[in-house]
Design a protein around this motif. Structure first.
Motif, mmCIF file in Angstrom:
data_model
loop_
_atom_site.group_PDB
_atom_site.id
_atom_site.type_symbol
_atom_site.label_atom_id
_atom_site.label_comp_id
_atom_site.label_asym_id
_atom_site.label_seq_id
_atom_site.Cartn_x
_atom_site.Cartn_y
_atom_site.Cartn_z
ATOM 1 N N LYS A 481 0.946 -1.000 0.161
ATOM 2 C CA LYS A 481 -0.103 -0.052 -0.131
ATOM 3 C C LYS A 481 0.906 1.256 0.187
ATOM 4 N N GLY A 482 2.106 0.551 1.312
ATOM 5 C CA GLY A 482 2.857 2.173 0.852
ATOM 6 C C GLY A 482 4.158 2.800 -0.487
ATOM 7 N N ALA A 483 4.096 1.092 -0.939
ATOM 8 C CA ALA A 483 5.032 1.095 -2.510
ATOM 9 C C ALA A 483 3.695 1.835 -2.769
ATOM 10 N N ARG A 484 3.120 1.722 -3.643
ATOM 11 C CA ARG A 484 1.889 1.967 -4.565
ATOM 12 C C ARG A 484 1.768 3.483 -4.403
ATOM 13 N N ARG A 485 1.974 4.305 -2.864
ATOM 14 C CA ARG A 485 1.706 5.962 -1.992
ATOM 15 C C ARG A 485 2.999 6.532 -2.478
ATOM 16 N N GLU A 486 4.020 5.878 -3.165
ATOM 17 C CA GLU A 486 5.205 5.896 -3.090
ATOM 18 C C GLU A 486 5.795 6.350 -4.538
ATOM 19 N N ARG A 487 5.221 5.305 -5.606
ATOM 20 C CA ARG A 487 4.845 5.542 -6.890
ATOM 21 C C ARG A 487 4.160 6.373 -7.657
ATOM 22 N N GLN A 488 3.188 6.599 -6.823
ATOM 23 C CA GLN A 488 2.227 7.869 -7.242
ATOM 24 C C GLN A 488 3.025 9.322 -7.089
ATOM 25 N N LEU A 489 3.684 9.341 -5.752
ATOM 26 C CA LEU A 489 4.352 10.345 -5.092
ATOM 27 C C LEU A 489 5.515 10.650 -6.631
ATOM 28 N N LEU A 490 6.340 9.361 -6.751
ATOM 29 C CA LEU A 490 7.346 10.142 -7.230
ATOM 30 C C LEU A 490 7.139 10.175 -9.024
ATOM 31 N N TRP A 491 6.287 9.468 -8.993
ATOM 32 C CA TRP A 491 5.577 10.240 -10.988
ATOM 33 C C TRP A 491 5.202 11.418 -10.674
ATOM 34 N N LEU A 492 4.346 12.310 -9.771
ATOM 35 C CA LEU A 492 4.247 13.505 -9.913
ATOM 36 C C LEU A 492 5.471 14.714 -10.108
ATOM 37 N N GLU A 493 6.187 13.875 -8.509
ATOM 38 C CA GLU A 493 7.717 14.207 -8.636
ATOM 39 C C GLU A 493 8.919 14.750 -9.941
ATOM 40 N N LEU A 494 8.625 13.889 -10.211
ATOM 41 C CA LEU A 494 8.785 14.106 -11.653
ATOM 42 C C LEU A 494 7.947 14.480 -12.639
ATOM 43 N N PHE A 495 7.197 14.860 -13.429
ATOM 44 C CA PHE A 495 6.375 15.347 -14.024
ATOM 45 C C PHE A 495 6.656 17.598 -13.389
ATOM 46 N N ARG A 496 6.641 17.713 -11.940
ATOM 47 C CA ARG A 496 6.987 18.754 -11.353
ATOM 48 C C ARG A 496 8.087 18.851 -12.440
ATOM 49 N N ARG A 497 9.413 18.058 -12.335
ATOM 50 C CA ARG A 497 10.621 18.885 -12.477
ATOM 51 C C ARG A 497 11.069 18.679 -13.816
ATOM 52 N N LEU A 498 9.884 18.082 -14.698
ATOM 53 C CA LEU A 498 10.417 17.966 -16.233
ATOM 54 C C LEU A 498 9.430 19.197 -16.624
ATOM 55 N N ARG A 499 8.430 19.513 -16.203
ATOM 56 C CA ARG A 499 7.544 21.081 -15.932
ATOM 57 C C ARG A 499 8.323 22.158 -15.534
ATOM 58 N N THR A 500 8.605 22.463 -14.722
ATOM 59 C CA THR A 500 9.990 23.652 -14.651
ATOM 60 C C THR A 500 11.419 23.858 -14.458
#
Ligand SMILES: Cc1cc2nc3c(=O)[nH]c(=O)nc-3n(C[C@H](O)[C@H](O)[C@H](O)COP(=O)(O)OP(=O)(O)OC[C@H]3O[C@@H](n4cnc5c(N)ncnc54)[C@H](O)[C@@H]3O)c2cc1C
Length: 508
Positions: A481-500
């Motif tokens: 459950k925790g890993a799914r949440r971490e994966r979701q947050l990692l994708w969000l962070e990756l998109f944020r970094r690509l965007r900025t």
């Protein structure tokens, strides 16, 4: 299983594979040297380390059961020539010989012999020394690594029976349904009740309960009561209760044999040596909580150490497991005891790692399930206990707590209460703790925001530590459950970094 895999692949390839997977994720490295880069990396983000030398032998279930039964029973009990005088909760049971079963977030020691315990001691001492040298690191210990568990079982029997006797007397005095901390006995009525059992003279009973042992208030609280079995062995020799089955009067508290007394002294000495070393090098010791049949002894021994070593600051932390029905009683009594005796309270609050095993064992041997009935009840208990401790911290700046959880709601709850109670992060009274490889999305933001946060960092040789992360991965659905949440947050962070366009993150 691991042994077979090692044989098939060859040790070198197998180790490499493990380091790239389970071991690499949950374990920091093989020795003090190799874990330094990880420790430095975490520190750069404001995340400290609690070293956990996590050596767990890769025993088969049969071997684990055999070792447990050998170490938890006397030779006379095993060959049938002697009977077990302890309550069934505190006896070893074959079906639960393998104490690792259903345990996902803690490693397990099996007693082999005293020489093995001595070697654990040596290792722990050198680890504590290294933690001191590394500055700011703390150290976790499991008391089952230090001695024969038979002693912990037997020792647990006594405080539990003694507490039950207190509640029985309290019920006779009409004190039912009160919190343990508020329950008290009228000494005069108590003396009257004991005189009626006709086990000794009135004068002797008066001598047991004096102003010196209980103060002058004429009442006795559970905290005072608990200290009586240590200082008044005379009393435990005399106290007998009727056995419901045989109708005979039997001693309420079984006497220790000379061998058992020796084991207790030995374990206390070992803890003393570890605590002395920790004081010398300025490292806090976190004493882990284990199964309920060991826990009263572990708590008692830890408290002995806290009395001696938590004079200026909490050097020794106990652990309270909030999945237990009596967690709130345990926490409030311990806070009160520290306050009365003038030592510094320090505790790690966890939910508890042995739920499945505890439940199955209670059902099998016909005891009450010690665990809260639902997950929601455990959550409520966690927050209730935590709230009590945080209130204590507000009034007592020397008291400290570690909120050891991966649960985001509990972390949010703590942050909110800290703000309401004006407990500033820089005051370093409230620490947060998570296991290595779990919930970095909680640990690192907390560290970056200036909250004291620590990772429990297991380390040790690949083949010795491996069973722990392996089990962790196989059995832990909450991990997924925790890993799914971490994966979701990692994708969000990756998109944020690509965007900025900010590809690299440097800690503040
Ligand atoms: C730094 C650190 C140190 C630790 N030290 C110890 C230790 O010394 N001793 C120890 O026992 N554990 C220890 N643990 C493990 C801990 O007890 C938990 O098993 C683990 O952290 C999962 O709980 P949680 O609070 O993180 O979150 P969650 O995932 O929200 O809670 C899961 C926990 O809730 C409880 N639970 C789940 N379902 C139910 C149910 N149906 N009914 C009742 N309760 C339920 C169980 O305790 C379960 O482990 C430690 C954990 C950490 C992070």
């Amino acid at each position: 299983m691991l042994y077979v895999a090692g044989k098939l692949l060859g040790q070198r390839l197998f180790k490499k594979l493990m380091k790239m997977t389970f071991y690499g994720h949950f374990v920091a490295g093989e020795d003090q040297e190799s874990i330094q880069p990880l420790i430095r990396h975490n520190k750069a983000f404001g995340v400290g380390t609690i070293l956990d030398y996590g050596v767990e032998e890769d025993l088969g279930s049969e071997e684990a059961e055999h070792r447990k039964m050998e170490s938890c029973t006397s030779p006379a009990e095993r060959d049938g020539s002697g009977t077990n005088k302890w309550e069934k909760q505190y006896q070893a049971h074959w079906a639960f010989g393998d104490r690792r079963h259903g345990v996902i977030s803690a490693c397990t020691y099996f007693y082999a012999n005293e020489a093995k315990c001595d070697s654990h001691m040596e290792t722990l001492l050198s680890c504590i020394e290294a933690s001191g040298a590394a500055n700011d690191d703390d150290f976790a210990i499991k008391l089952t690594a230090l001695g024969r568990p038979q002693f912990l079982l037997q020792f647990s029997d006594r405080p539990t029976k003694w507490r039950c006797f207190f509640h029985q007397m309290a019920a006779e005095q009409g004190q039912v349904g009160l919190a343990a901390m508020d329950t008290k006995l009228e000494v005069a009525v108590l003396q009257e009740s004991i005189t009626k059992v006709d086990i000794t003279s009135r004068a002797e009973i008066e001598d047991w309960f004096t102003a010196e042992t209980l103060g002058v208030s004429g009442t006795v609280y559970l905290q005072d009561w608990s200290s009586l079995i240590d200082s008044r062995t005379k009393l435990s020799k005399h106290l007998v209760v009727p056995n419901a089955q045989t109708g005979q009067l039997e001693p309420l508290l079984s006497q220790f044999t000379e061998e058992e007394e020796l084991q207790m002294t030995r374990m206390l000495q070992q803890m003393g040596i570890l605590a002395n070393k920790a004081t010398e090098v300025g490292v806090r010791l976190m004493v882990d909580a284990e199964q309920t049949y060991f826990q009263p002894a572990i708590s008692h021994l830890t408290q002995e150490m806290q009395r001696r070593f938590n004079v200026e600051r909490p050097l020794i932390f106990s652990t309270h497991q909030c999945y237990l029905k009596d967690a709130y009683d345990n926490v409030t009594l311990d806070v009160e005891l520290a306050r009365r005796e003038g030592w510094c309270f320090g505790s790690k609050l966890v939910r508890g790692a042995y739920m499945a095993q505890e439940r199955a064992r209670a059902a099998e041997i016909g005891c009450e399930d010690p665990i809260n009935p639902t997950y929601e009840a455990t959550n409520a208990m966690y927050h209730r206990c935590l709230d009590h401790v945080l209130e204590e911290l507000k009034h007592n700046t020397k008291a400290k707590v570690m909120v050891a959880t991966h649960n985001e709601d509990s972390v949010r709850f703590t942050l909110r209460r800290m703000e309401e109670l004006c407990l500033h992060p820089a005051g370093h009274q409230v620490y947060f703790g998570q296991l290595l490889g779990m919930c970095d999305q909680i640990s690192f933001p907390l560290g970056q925001a200036g909250y004291p946060v620590y990772k429990y960092v297991p380390y040790g040789p690949v083949m010795d530590v491996l069973p722990y992360p392996f089990r962790h991965t196989l059995e832990n659905s909450s991990l997924m459950k925790g890993a799914r949440r971490e994966r979701q947050l990692l994708w969000l962070e990756l998109f944020r970094r690509l965007r900025t366009g900010s590809f690299f993150h440097r800690p503040a």
